[in-house]
Design an enzyme around this catalytic site. Structure first.
Site, PDB file in Angstrom:
ATOM      1  N   THR A 126     -25.825  -8.368  12.744  1.00  0.00           N
ATOM      2  CA  THR A 126     -26.796  -8.106  11.684  1.00  0.00           C
ATOM      3  C   THR A 126     -26.102  -7.506  10.466  1.00  0.00           C
ATOM      4  O   THR A 126     -25.400  -6.500  10.570  1.00  0.00           O
ATOM      5  CB  THR A 126     -27.887  -7.139  12.185  1.00  0.00           C
ATOM      6  OG1 THR A 126     -28.525  -7.716  13.318  1.00  0.00           O
ATOM      7  CG2 THR A 126     -28.906  -6.864  11.093  1.00  0.00           C
ATOM      8  N   HIS A 143     -14.367   0.371   0.635  1.00  0.00           N
ATOM      9  CA  HIS A 143     -14.119   1.799   0.425  1.00  0.00           C
ATOM     10  C   HIS A 143     -12.889   2.070  -0.424  1.00  0.00           C
ATOM     11  O   HIS A 143     -12.623   3.212  -0.793  1.00  0.00           O
ATOM     12  CB  HIS A 143     -14.036   2.537   1.768  1.00  0.00           C
ATOM     13  CG  HIS A 143     -12.743   2.369   2.510  1.00  0.00           C
ATOM     14  ND1 HIS A 143     -11.772   3.349   2.534  1.00  0.00           N
ATOM     15  CD2 HIS A 143     -12.276   1.358   3.272  1.00  0.00           C
ATOM     16  CE1 HIS A 143     -10.758   2.942   3.272  1.00  0.00           C
ATOM     17  NE2 HIS A 143     -11.043   1.737   3.729  1.00  0.00           N
ATOM     18  N   GLN A 194      -5.396  -3.624  -1.816  1.00  0.00           N
ATOM     19  CA  GLN A 194      -4.904  -2.694  -2.836  1.00  0.00           C
ATOM     20  C   GLN A 194      -4.830  -3.339  -4.229  1.00  0.00           C
ATOM     21  O   GLN A 194      -4.454  -2.669  -5.189  1.00  0.00           O
ATOM     22  CB  GLN A 194      -3.510  -2.184  -2.462  1.00  0.00           C
ATOM     23  CG  GLN A 194      -3.481  -1.305  -1.223  1.00  0.00           C
ATOM     24  CD  GLN A 194      -4.169   0.035  -1.427  1.00  0.00           C
ATOM     25  OE1 GLN A 194      -4.339   0.496  -2.548  1.00  0.00           O
ATOM     26  NE2 GLN A 194      -4.566   0.663  -0.335  1.00  0.00           N
ATOM     27  N   CYS A 249      -3.011   5.213   7.100  1.00  0.00           N
ATOM     28  CA  CYS A 249      -3.385   4.655   8.402  1.00  0.00           C
ATOM     29  C   CYS A 249      -2.447   5.103   9.513  1.00  0.00           C
ATOM     30  O   CYS A 249      -2.816   5.126  10.684  1.00  0.00           O
ATOM     31  CB  CYS A 249      -3.396   3.129   8.330  1.00  0.00           C
ATOM     32  SG  CYS A 249      -4.689   2.472   7.257  1.00  0.00           S
ATOM     33  N   ASN A 288       0.800  -1.217   0.000  1.00  0.00           N
ATOM     34  CA  ASN A 288       0.000   0.000   0.000  1.00  0.00           C
ATOM     35  C   ASN A 288       0.835   1.271   0.000  1.00  0.00           C
ATOM     36  O   ASN A 288       0.302   2.364  -0.242  1.00  0.00           O
ATOM     37  CB  ASN A 288      -0.932   0.015   1.217  1.00  0.00           C
ATOM     38  CG  ASN A 288      -0.188  -0.178   2.528  1.00  0.00           C
ATOM     39  OD1 ASN A 288       0.450  -1.213   2.737  1.00  0.00           O
ATOM     40  ND2 ASN A 288      -0.265   0.795   3.417  1.00  0.00           N
TER      41      ASN A 288
END
Length: 382
Positions: A237, A201, A178, A325, A149
């Site tokens: 859920t 995302h 990636q 990150c 990444n």
């Protein structure tokens, strides 16, 4: 605005948002409920699972939904450790993995597991021979990312898979966060790969949704226990609107994939060819076929990465210091440290990361801004 930070996150596609809204409005039931409203939601859930499986040429019962790449990585690493603990406590990974992998390994080491962190060469690549040499009788997992990444080096997954053909009991995990949509799906889904991790995302789906591929017959212990969703493997859920949106995003991503990859390669080359000629620039990404088409990492000597990022921001151009990150804590790039890049250069590293919506005109504007920024820094440092 020019957005060149797509490896950190992508903008949700309009069609994906439309799907998310429609499913939220019309299929809001709990897919585990027995009544018709719940059954309708479950139908959307299973249709989305089937669509993703069909797009990736796997079976639908090999797709499990998660909250994203971090959960997926944690699940495969720790789930393997729990599931196979009676067979051994040795794991092999690389020194340049995402923190979701490396920090999971650290947790397991604290619990008595042994981890071998493979080195990389000066270009950022693991050696398949090193994988083979590291295997022990108690090895239970090999985890190596498809695409780094930070610099975009595409790891030799096929070569590692060839090594592991002789060790069928060892789980082989690929962090493919990636790698999806970059023309390497055949490698990601090499028949010897047992598990692969994906995050929505990163390809224009909503945040907080992802999935893992788990080859039929390969077993993980669940980390999320509760109501027994996802075939008792990941309770909670299901986020049906986000899952449906992710299925739509994946279909859009893989449509005309070759053309999109070629566009990213051309834009990356235009920036590379311009920036690499400056004497104080060090390029960590390369234009060779073993680097991903969308990531370009470089440094300007004497200028910290965050300073470069903010300088481009004044031109309405948005990029990142290596991994988003960990960029805010100011730590040195793990990948560049593993490549033995000197600290003074590594802390100057920045990352341009593209997607299929970026254009050559944006590359030209980037290059123009770079000229002015470089000249300003050169005057300051002279």
């Amino acid at each position: 605005m020019i957005y060149f930070d797509n490896s950190a996150t992508t903008k949700a596609a309009p069609a994906v948002l439309d799907t998310y809204q429609k499913v939220s409005e019309n299929f809001f039931g709990n897919p585990s409920s027995l009544h018709a409203v719940g059954e309708h939601a479950n139908n959307v859930l299973q249709q989305s699972r089937q669509q993703i499986a069909d797009l990736l040429h796997v079976d639908s019962d090999e797709i499990y939904f998660t909250s994203g790449g971090t959960e997926g990585d944690n699940w495969v690493v720790k789930g393997t450790a729990i599931e196979k603990r009676e067979f051994g406590k040795h794991i092999i990974t690389s020194s340049i993995e995402h923190p979701a992998i490396l920090n999971s390994m650290k947790q397991l080491e604290a619990l008595g597991y042994e981890v071998t962190y493979l080195p990389v060469d000066s270009r950022g690549f693991v050696s398949a021979q090193d994988v083979k040499d590291a295997i022990r009788s108690d090895t239970i997992l090999v985890s190596v990312m498809a695409v780094n990444n930070e610099i975009g080096s595409m790891q030799p997954i096929d070569a590692i898979a060839d090594v592991l053909k002789d060790y069928p009991s060892i789980h082989f995990h690929v962090d493919a966060v990636q790698g999806i949509g970059k023309g390497i799906e055949t490698t990601i889904f090499n028949p010897r790969v047992d598990f692969a991790t994906f995050s929505g995302h990163k390809f224009h789906a909503p945040r907080g949704i992802g999935f893992i591929y788990a080859k039929r017959g390969k077993h993980l212990a669940p980390l999320m226990t509760g109501g027994g969703q996802e075939n008792n493997m990941r309770s909670g859920t299901e986020n049906v609107p986000a899952i449906a949106g992710m299925a739509k995003a994946l279909r859009l991503l893989l449509t005309d994939e070759d053309q999109k990859v070629a566009n990213e390669q051309a834009i990356r080359k235009a920036i590379f060819d311009h920036v690499s000629h400056f004497p104080k620039v060090t390029m960590f990404s390369q234009l060779t076929p073993d680097f991903a088409p969308h990531i370009l990492c470089f440094a300007i000597a004497g200028v910290r990465g965050e300073t470069i990022v903010h300088a481009f921001e004044k031109y309405d151009i948005y990029m990142s210091t290596t991994s988003a990150c960990s960029s805010k804590d100011g730590t040195e790039s793990n990948t560049l440290a593993s490549m033995h890049v000197p600290d003074g250069i590594a802390t100057s590293a920045v990352r341009v990361s593209l997607d299929e919506n970026n254009t050559m005109a944006e590359a030209e504007k980037f290059n123009q801004a770079f000229d002015q920024i470089y000249q300003r820094f050169e005057k300051i440092n002279s």
